[in-house]
Motif scaffolding. Structure first.
Motif, PDB file in Angstrom:
ATOM      1  N   ALA A 143       1.201  -1.345   0.400  1.00 12.06           N
ATOM      2  CA  ALA A 143      -0.299  -0.230  -0.028  1.00 12.06           C
ATOM      3  C   ALA A 143       0.972   0.871  -0.547  1.00 12.06           C
ATOM      4  O   ALA A 143       0.091   1.881  -0.623  1.00 12.06           O
ATOM      5  CB  ALA A 143      -0.723   0.130   1.085  1.00 12.06           C
ATOM      6  N   ARG A 144       2.335   0.974   0.534  1.00 10.63           N
ATOM      7  CA  ARG A 144       2.945   1.872   0.719  1.00 10.63           C
ATOM      8  C   ARG A 144       3.188   2.559  -0.830  1.00 10.63           C
ATOM      9  O   ARG A 144       2.899   3.978  -1.153  1.00 10.63           O
ATOM     10  CB  ARG A 144       4.196   2.124   1.475  1.00 10.63           C
ATOM     11  CG  ARG A 144       5.123   3.452   1.738  1.00 10.63           C
ATOM     12  CD  ARG A 144       6.276   3.410   2.907  1.00 10.63           C
ATOM     13  NE  ARG A 144       6.662   4.911   3.365  1.00 10.63           N
ATOM     14  CZ  ARG A 144       7.493   4.242   4.155  1.00 10.63           C
ATOM     15  NH1 ARG A 144       8.464   3.245   4.574  1.00 10.63           N
ATOM     16  NH2 ARG A 144       7.831   5.569   4.951  1.00 10.63           N
ATOM     17  N   SER A 145       3.905   1.115  -0.963  1.00  8.43           N
ATOM     18  CA  SER A 145       4.403   2.297  -3.152  1.00  8.43           C
ATOM     19  C   SER A 145       2.965   2.249  -3.689  1.00  8.43           C
ATOM     20  O   SER A 145       3.127   3.242  -4.478  1.00  8.43           O
ATOM     21  CB  SER A 145       4.749   1.800  -2.958  1.00  8.43           C
ATOM     22  OG  SER A 145       5.971   0.651  -3.197  1.00  8.43           O
ATOM     23  N   ALA A 146       2.028   1.751  -3.378  1.00  8.11           N
ATOM     24  CA  ALA A 146       0.692   2.044  -4.719  1.00  8.11           C
ATOM     25  C   ALA A 146       0.308   3.404  -4.026  1.00  8.11           C
ATOM     26  O   ALA A 146       0.086   4.402  -4.930  1.00  8.11           O
ATOM     27  CB  ALA A 146      -0.691   1.427  -3.623  1.00  8.11           C
ATOM     28  N   GLY A 147       0.563   3.962  -2.547  1.00  5.63           N
ATOM     29  CA  GLY A 147       0.153   5.436  -2.040  1.00  5.63           C
ATOM     30  C   GLY A 147       1.424   7.101  -3.003  1.00  5.63           C
ATOM     31  O   GLY A 147       0.885   8.067  -3.924  1.00  5.63           O
ATOM     32  N   ASP A 148       2.888   6.292  -2.766  1.00  4.66           N
ATOM     33  CA  ASP A 148       2.968   7.095  -3.739  1.00  4.66           C
ATOM     34  C   ASP A 148       3.705   7.293  -5.366  1.00  4.66           C
ATOM     35  O   ASP A 148       2.927   8.298  -5.703  1.00  4.66           O
ATOM     36  CB  ASP A 148       5.119   6.424  -3.287  1.00  4.66           C
ATOM     37  CG  ASP A 148       4.957   6.205  -1.794  1.00  4.66           C
ATOM     38  OD1 ASP A 148       4.879   7.344  -0.854  1.00  4.66           O
ATOM     39  OD2 ASP A 148       6.866   6.013  -1.586  1.00  4.66           O
ATOM     40  N   ARG A 149       2.755   6.403  -5.592  1.00  6.07           N
ATOM     41  CA  ARG A 149       2.042   6.036  -7.232  1.00  6.07           C
ATOM     42  C   ARG A 149       1.182   6.782  -7.055  1.00  6.07           C
ATOM     43  O   ARG A 149       1.010   7.535  -8.123  1.00  6.07           O
ATOM     44  CB  ARG A 149       2.095   4.838  -7.781  1.00  6.07           C
ATOM     45  CG  ARG A 149       1.820   4.638  -9.173  1.00  6.07           C
ATOM     46  CD  ARG A 149       1.846   3.204  -9.670  1.00  6.07           C
ATOM     47  NE  ARG A 149       1.567   3.158 -10.806  1.00  6.07           N
ATOM     48  CZ  ARG A 149       0.557   2.313 -11.408  1.00  6.07           C
ATOM     49  NH1 ARG A 149      -0.344   0.720 -10.253  1.00  6.07           N
ATOM     50  NH2 ARG A 149      -0.302   2.205 -12.529  1.00  6.07           N
ATOM     51  N   PHE A 150       0.204   6.749  -6.304  1.00  3.53           N
ATOM     52  CA  PHE A 150      -1.235   7.537  -6.519  1.00  3.53           C
ATOM     53  C   PHE A 150      -0.746   9.387  -6.286  1.00  3.53           C
ATOM     54  O   PHE A 150      -1.149   9.932  -7.465  1.00  3.53           O
ATOM     55  CB  PHE A 150      -2.010   7.141  -5.569  1.00  3.53           C
ATOM     56  CG  PHE A 150      -2.804   5.586  -6.201  1.00  3.53           C
ATOM     57  CD1 PHE A 150      -2.231   5.174  -7.052  1.00  3.53           C
ATOM     58  CD2 PHE A 150      -3.172   5.128  -4.611  1.00  3.53           C
ATOM     59  CE1 PHE A 150      -3.083   3.964  -7.280  1.00  3.53           C
ATOM     60  CE2 PHE A 150      -3.448   3.615  -5.082  1.00  3.53           C
ATOM     61  CZ  PHE A 150      -3.451   2.911  -5.978  1.00  3.53           C
ATOM     62  N   ASP A 151       0.091   9.323  -5.475  1.00  5.26           N
ATOM     63  CA  ASP A 151       0.009  10.526  -4.813  1.00  5.26           C
ATOM     64  C   ASP A 151       1.277  11.699  -6.240  1.00  5.26           C
ATOM     65  O   ASP A 151       0.226  12.534  -6.842  1.00  5.26           O
ATOM     66  CB  ASP A 151       1.245  11.091  -3.703  1.00  5.26           C
ATOM     67  CG  ASP A 151       0.005  10.519  -2.828  1.00  5.26           C
ATOM     68  OD1 ASP A 151      -1.437  10.361  -2.824  1.00  5.26           O
ATOM     69  OD2 ASP A 151       1.296  10.613  -1.693  1.00  5.26           O
ATOM     70  N   GLN A 152       2.039  10.703  -7.053  1.00  7.38           N
ATOM     71  CA  GLN A 152       2.667  11.243  -8.506  1.00  7.38           C
ATOM     72  C   GLN A 152       1.737  11.752  -9.144  1.00  7.38           C
ATOM     73  O   GLN A 152       2.138  12.423 -10.554  1.00  7.38           O
ATOM     74  CB  GLN A 152       3.853  10.222  -8.586  1.00  7.38           C
ATOM     75  CG  GLN A 152       4.872  10.673  -9.536  1.00  7.38           C
ATOM     76  CD  GLN A 152       5.650  11.227  -9.558  1.00  7.38           C
ATOM     77  OE1 GLN A 152       6.493  12.237  -8.326  1.00  7.38           O
ATOM     78  NE2 GLN A 152       5.809  12.774 -10.583  1.00  7.38           N
ATOM     79  N   MET A 153       0.658  10.703  -9.373  1.00  3.64           N
ATOM     80  CA  MET A 153       0.016  10.812 -11.051  1.00  3.64           C
ATOM     81  C   MET A 153      -0.859  11.592 -10.877  1.00  3.64           C
ATOM     82  O   MET A 153      -1.170  13.174 -11.481  1.00  3.64           O
ATOM     83  CB  MET A 153      -0.903   9.361 -11.171  1.00  3.64           C
ATOM     84  CG  MET A 153      -0.352   8.051 -11.427  1.00  3.64           C
ATOM     85  SD  MET A 153       0.748   8.284 -13.403  1.00  3.64           S
ATOM     86  CE  MET A 153       2.166   8.315 -12.915  1.00  3.64           C
ATOM     87  N   VAL A 154      -1.157  12.100  -9.724  1.00  6.71           N
ATOM     88  CA  VAL A 154      -2.361  13.457  -8.801  1.00  6.71           C
ATOM     89  C   VAL A 154      -1.422  14.323  -9.030  1.00  6.71           C
ATOM     90  O   VAL A 154      -2.236  15.718 -10.066  1.00  6.71           O
ATOM     91  CB  VAL A 154      -2.587  13.211  -7.679  1.00  6.71           C
ATOM     92  CG1 VAL A 154      -3.032  14.825  -7.487  1.00  6.71           C
ATOM     93  CG2 VAL A 154      -3.555  12.331  -7.200  1.00  6.71           C
ATOM     94  N   LYS A 155       0.404  14.942  -8.901  1.00  7.88           N
ATOM     95  CA  LYS A 155       1.023  15.365  -9.113  1.00  7.88           C
ATOM     96  C   LYS A 155       0.904  15.696 -10.850  1.00  7.88           C
ATOM     97  O   LYS A 155       0.659  17.454 -11.380  1.00  7.88           O
ATOM     98  CB  LYS A 155       2.034  15.062  -8.607  1.00  7.88           C
ATOM     99  CG  LYS A 155       1.875  15.698  -7.330  1.00  7.88           C
ATOM    100  CD  LYS A 155       3.755  15.435  -7.016  1.00  7.88           C
ATOM    101  CE  LYS A 155       3.233  15.504  -5.580  1.00  7.88           C
ATOM    102  NZ  LYS A 155       4.888  15.102  -4.414  1.00  7.88           N
ATOM    103  N   VAL A 156       1.109  15.110 -11.234  1.00  7.27           N
ATOM    104  CA  VAL A 156       1.461  14.568 -12.870  1.00  7.27           C
ATOM    105  C   VAL A 156       0.294  15.130 -13.323  1.00  7.27           C
ATOM    106  O   VAL A 156       0.098  16.329 -14.857  1.00  7.27           O
ATOM    107  CB  VAL A 156       1.833  13.783 -13.793  1.00  7.27           C
ATOM    108  CG1 VAL A 156       1.674  13.330 -15.182  1.00  7.27           C
ATOM    109  CG2 VAL A 156       3.055  12.750 -12.833  1.00  7.27           C
TER     110      VAL A 156
END
Length: 185
Positions: A143-156
């Motif tokens: 879940a931590r990696s998923a959360g980081d990935r999701f945060d990055q996509m929101v920024k992009v």
């Protein structure tokens, strides 16, 4: 605990679907996926507060009521808030944006190059504008990696388009038809 329930029916008459949803206290949705085997999904959304057993019973009863109204139920899905459940089928992030229809191709191209699954509402509440749901899914268990990935996509997405009207990050814990999204997410 707070859950979100989705029931997907075989696309038919959306006006009749909307009437049924209003009668049952559900939010009617009709989305178009940019690709995939099941490119349109007529579904409902509703929140449920209670236990997992309670929500499973609620989903079963709701699906029965929908069948009795002569709709073919093709998916039953239960989600909860991201990281609030010990195990998951998958985690997903929905980034919601509204853009002029003149930007449709740019959104599709952007999603393809960034591994995002685009869909949009077929209920046009603002002429000349498209309500997009940009979905990033993670089937891993971290879940931590998923959360980081999701945060990055929101920024992009925000850097490229701005105008983010909402972000939902959730954990799918029950899904009777994951294959419905094959080729899309």
């Amino acid at each position: 605990m707070k859950f979100e329930v989705h029931i997907t029916a075989d696309p038919q008459d959306f006006n009749r679907w909307k009437e049924l949803c209003q009668k049952l206290g559900l939010n009617p949705l009709w989305i178009k996926n940019a690709s995939g085997w099941y490119d349109q999904q007529m579904l409902c959304a509703v929140e449920y507060n209670g236990s997992f057993l309670g929500v499973k019973n609620y989903v079963r009863e709701l699906a029965q009521a929908i069948r009795e109204a002569r709709f073919k139920v093709v998916r039953q899905k239960i989600e909860c808030q991201f990281r609030k459940w010990p195990s998951s089928l998958y985690n997903e992030c929905h980034i919601k944006i509204r853009l002029p229809e003149s930007e449709n191709q740019q959104v599709l191209d952007f999603c393809e190059s960034n591994g995002i699954s685009p869909s949009w509402s077929l209920i046009h509440d603002v002429p000349g504008e498209r309500k997009w749901y940009l979905t990033v899914r993670d089937y891993g268990l971290d879940a931590r990696s998923a959360g980081d990935r999701f945060d990055q996509m929101v920024k992009v997405v925000n850097q490229r388009f701005g105008n983010i009207s909402g972000v939902e990050i959730e954990t799918a814990i029950f899904d009777t038809n994951k294959a419905i999204d094959k080729g899309w997410a």
